[in-house]
Write an enzyme that holds these catalytic residues in place. Structure first.
Site, mmCIF file in Angstrom:
data_model
loop_
_atom_site.group_PDB
_atom_site.id
_atom_site.type_symbol
_atom_site.label_atom_id
_atom_site.label_comp_id
_atom_site.label_asym_id
_atom_site.label_seq_id
_atom_site.Cartn_x
_atom_site.Cartn_y
_atom_site.Cartn_z
ATOM 1 N N GLY A 14 -1.926 -13.160 10.010
ATOM 2 C CA GLY A 14 -2.913 -12.597 9.349
ATOM 3 C C GLY A 14 -2.563 -11.961 7.796
ATOM 4 C CG ASP A 37 -6.151 -16.862 23.183
ATOM 5 O OD1 ASP A 37 -6.389 -15.733 23.101
ATOM 6 O OD2 ASP A 37 -6.891 -17.572 23.125
ATOM 7 C CG ASP A 55 -4.732 7.337 7.575
ATOM 8 O OD1 ASP A 55 -4.304 7.260 6.454
ATOM 9 O OD2 ASP A 55 -5.785 7.771 7.574
ATOM 10 C CG HIS A 56 -2.593 2.368 4.348
ATOM 11 N ND1 HIS A 56 -3.685 1.878 4.795
ATOM 12 C CD2 HIS A 56 -2.508 2.086 3.093
ATOM 13 C CE1 HIS A 56 -4.556 1.834 3.729
ATOM 14 N NE2 HIS A 56 -3.598 1.843 2.515
ATOM 15 C CG HIS A 90 -7.568 5.920 4.364
ATOM 16 N ND1 HIS A 90 -6.460 5.604 5.287
ATOM 17 C CD2 HIS A 90 -7.937 4.481 4.100
ATOM 18 C CE1 HIS A 90 -6.315 4.445 5.628
ATOM 19 N NE2 HIS A 90 -7.290 3.636 5.114
#
Ligand SMILES: NC(=O)C1=CN([C@@H]2O[C@H](COP(=O)(O)OP(=O)(O)OC[C@H]3O[C@@H](n4cnc5c(N)ncnc54)[C@H](OP(=O)(O)O)[C@@H]3O)[C@@H](O)[C@H]2O)C=CC1
Ligand SMILES: O=C1O[C@H](COP(=O)(O)O)[C@@H](O)[C@H](O)[C@H]1O
Length: 526
Positions: A22, A95, A187-188, A250
């Site tokens: 992704g 999957d 939470d980057h 954030h």
């Protein structure tokens, strides 16, 4: 725990990366592994097993890894022996709706472990659609992954639920399989250098901490503005909006870092306890308060960096006539002893004038303000924490205008981290999770309280017919109503990003003309 020596050797591990094909894996996670490896932060023995539905083998996954690293890592591929790095990466087509696939994956992991990798320490990273988080945790258990003699940990991407109820259900699902201390909710923003620096700036400087309260601070402004639009994420974003996408996580996390009390010890749980208290002290808003304290907006067409861009409603996959907010500005109150009466202005939006995250602490005016303010240019002291793209801070204060004419001018003392090779947020967070440090991840009670605060706002957004949705021009600083929010209290949003006064210094360093100020209220750099 904070400040543990981060170069200490990690134990060997196997890392199962769900969502390995992704966007997030490509742009952030795979390059983060490379950066960590480059800096000697990974142990000699580890394996990363990429997982997704599409059929790849190890070699084609390694080719995708190289492409991701070339495009997004901080270092060059040729800086290291690529083959030595790439041999740690494997791929398994799975999957996650199929238990049989997990059983196959388990065999793969066991084979790697039996070949001497990992010693049973297992990390699972869920970088895929949030609807899959709960069932994936259960299938990991059903396939036997959670029976291990090493540690087991789960990193979960956002969004953690879409309201309190769904977050609670998700939490129940994952805590049936992993203990709270094994769960790392990303939470980057908490991995960003200057967000982590807030604690040091506050608690390691006798200059600031005595002033950090409602007696000395007039207001706090936290902005995270983006120039990008909804990009390819309309399917998610048109349901989430800025409130759930940025504000619930954030923005509120930055509020807690600024507002928390000093922790009793610099230990993970002590710090999180103090952040929780801030969220508990947020003044709750119902419909009436939402109308009074919150502004929402949606971008119309406009220009970003000289290029025409469409309105949100004309973006691909956005519902026609969508009323999703792409901008939110809020006046928050933290009703405790330290912050009673101090407005916290928080704003975030897409398609704004600049990409910038900055925190402005505006100090109260001096009592004899007028004496020095004869030409009306005297500004307050500001402490500005620059999270991105510039990393650093500056302190704005007033001095006598040089010369014989008298008067006062604002000047700024700047500290810049830019160019100092700060690790990327994901790089730091991956490393923290691998060594079991959850300080900069969100604990369940933080997430729960944030949703409890946000849910009534989301309800008002969805159902209050009297709540306006302002359109703002793409490339602007948001709707005018956001200016009115601060102006109503006698304040204004301070310029940030490239508009900030210290940007002049950067321009000067590059030999570009700068605004020589004095009367325009912009600060010189000292
Ligand atoms: N991208 C970003 O900038 C950000 C993303 N996030 C979060 O990270 C997570 C991932 O986002 P993103 O990378 O953008 O999403 P993408 O849609 O780009 O990737 C989804 C991944 O999941 C895999 N996948 C989908 N269905 C299944 C399935 N049934 N079984 C196994 N694998 C599956 C896909 O591969 P395949 O189709 O081959 O199965 C792909 O690797 C989300 O929770 C998102 O909210 C958070 C912040 C920023
Ligand atoms: O979590 C998210 O963050 C990004 C902004 O992150 P930044 O590190 O570039 O400031 C935002 O674009 C995205 O919509 C949101 O999901």
């Amino acid at each position: 725990m904070l400040w543990e020596e981060t170069t200490s050797t990690l134990s060997p591990f196997t890392f199962v990366l769900f969502g390995a094909t992704g966007d997030l894996a490509k742009r952030k996670l795979l390059p983060a592994f490379f950066n960590l490896y480059h800096n000697g932060k990974l142990p000699p023995s580890f394996a990363v097993i990429g997982v997704a539905r599409r059929k790849l083998d190890d070699e084609s996954f390694r080719a995708a890894l190289e492409e991701a690293v070339r495009a997004h890592a901080r270092y060059q591929v040729h800086d290291i022996n690529w083959r030595d790095f790439a041999r740690h990466f494997y791929y398994c087509s799975v999957d996650v709706t199929q238990l049989a696939d997990f059983e196959r994956l388990y065999q793969r992991v066991r084979e790697l472990e039996e070949s001497g990798i990992g010693t049973g320490n297992r990390m699972f990273y869920l970088a895929m659609a949030p609807e899959r988080f709960g069932e994936t945790a259960h299938r990991l258990q059903a396939a036997g992954f959670t029976q291990t003699k090493g540690w087991k940990r789960l990193i979960i991407e956002k969004p953690f639920g879409e309201d309190y109820g769904s977050a609670q259900r998700l939490n129940e699902e994952v805590t049936q399989v992993f203990r709270e201390e094994e769960i790392f909710r990303i939470d980057h923003y908490l991995g960003k250098e200057m967000v982590q620096n807030i604690e040091v700036i506050r608690f390691a400087n006798s200059l600031f901490e005595p002033l950090w309260n409602n007696r000395c601070i007039a207001n706090v402004q936290i902005t995270s503005s983006e120039t990008v639009g909804v990009e390819e994420r309309a399917a998610y974003y048109d349901k989430a909006g800025a409130l759930r996408d940025m504000f619930q996580n954030h923005m509120l996390q930055m509020v807690t870092m600024i507002a928390m009390e000093p922790p009793s010890r610099l230990m993970t749980e002590a710090i999180r306890d103090e952040k929780v208290k801030v969220l508990q002290s947020l003044r709750p808003y119902g419909r009436a308060e939402v109308r009074q304290h919150i502004v929402r907006g949606q971008y119309g067409e406009g220009e970003i960096q000289g290029k025409a861009v469409p309105a949100y409603r004309d973006e691909p996959n956005v519902a026609p006539g969508s009323r999703t907010e792409t901008f939110i500005a809020a006046r928050l109150y933290i009703d405790n002893f330290r912050w009673a009466g101090v407005p916290f202005y928080v704003r975030t939006g897409k398609r704004m004038a600049a990409k910038a995250t900055e925190i402005v602490i505006q100090f109260r005016d001096m009592p004899r303000h007028l004496y020095f303010n004869q030409d009306g240019t005297l500004g307050p002291n500001l402490l500005v924490i620059r999270v991105q793209p510039q990393e650093g801070m500056y302190l704005q204060f007033n001095v006598k205008r040089p010369g014989t004419e008298g008067g006062v001018i604002p000047v700024a003392m700047e500290f810049s981290h830019s160019g100092s090779e700060s690790p990327e947020a994901y790089e730091r967070l991956l490393h923290d999770a691998l060594r079991g440090d959850s300080t900069f991840f969100t604990r369940w009670d933080e997430v729960a309280l944030a949703w409890k605060f946000v849910d009534p706002i989301a309800e008002a957004f969805a159902n209050d017919p009297d709540l306006p949705l302002a359109t703002y021009r793409a490339g602007s600083w948001g709707p005018e109503a956001a200016e009115a929010l601060t102006a109503a209290d006698g304040f204004r949003w301070w310029p940030i990003g490239a508009d900030a006064p210290v940007a002049d210094a950067a321009r000067a360093r590059l030999g570009q003309p700068v605004a020589r100020n004095g009367r325009d209220g912009r600060a010189h750099l000292v």
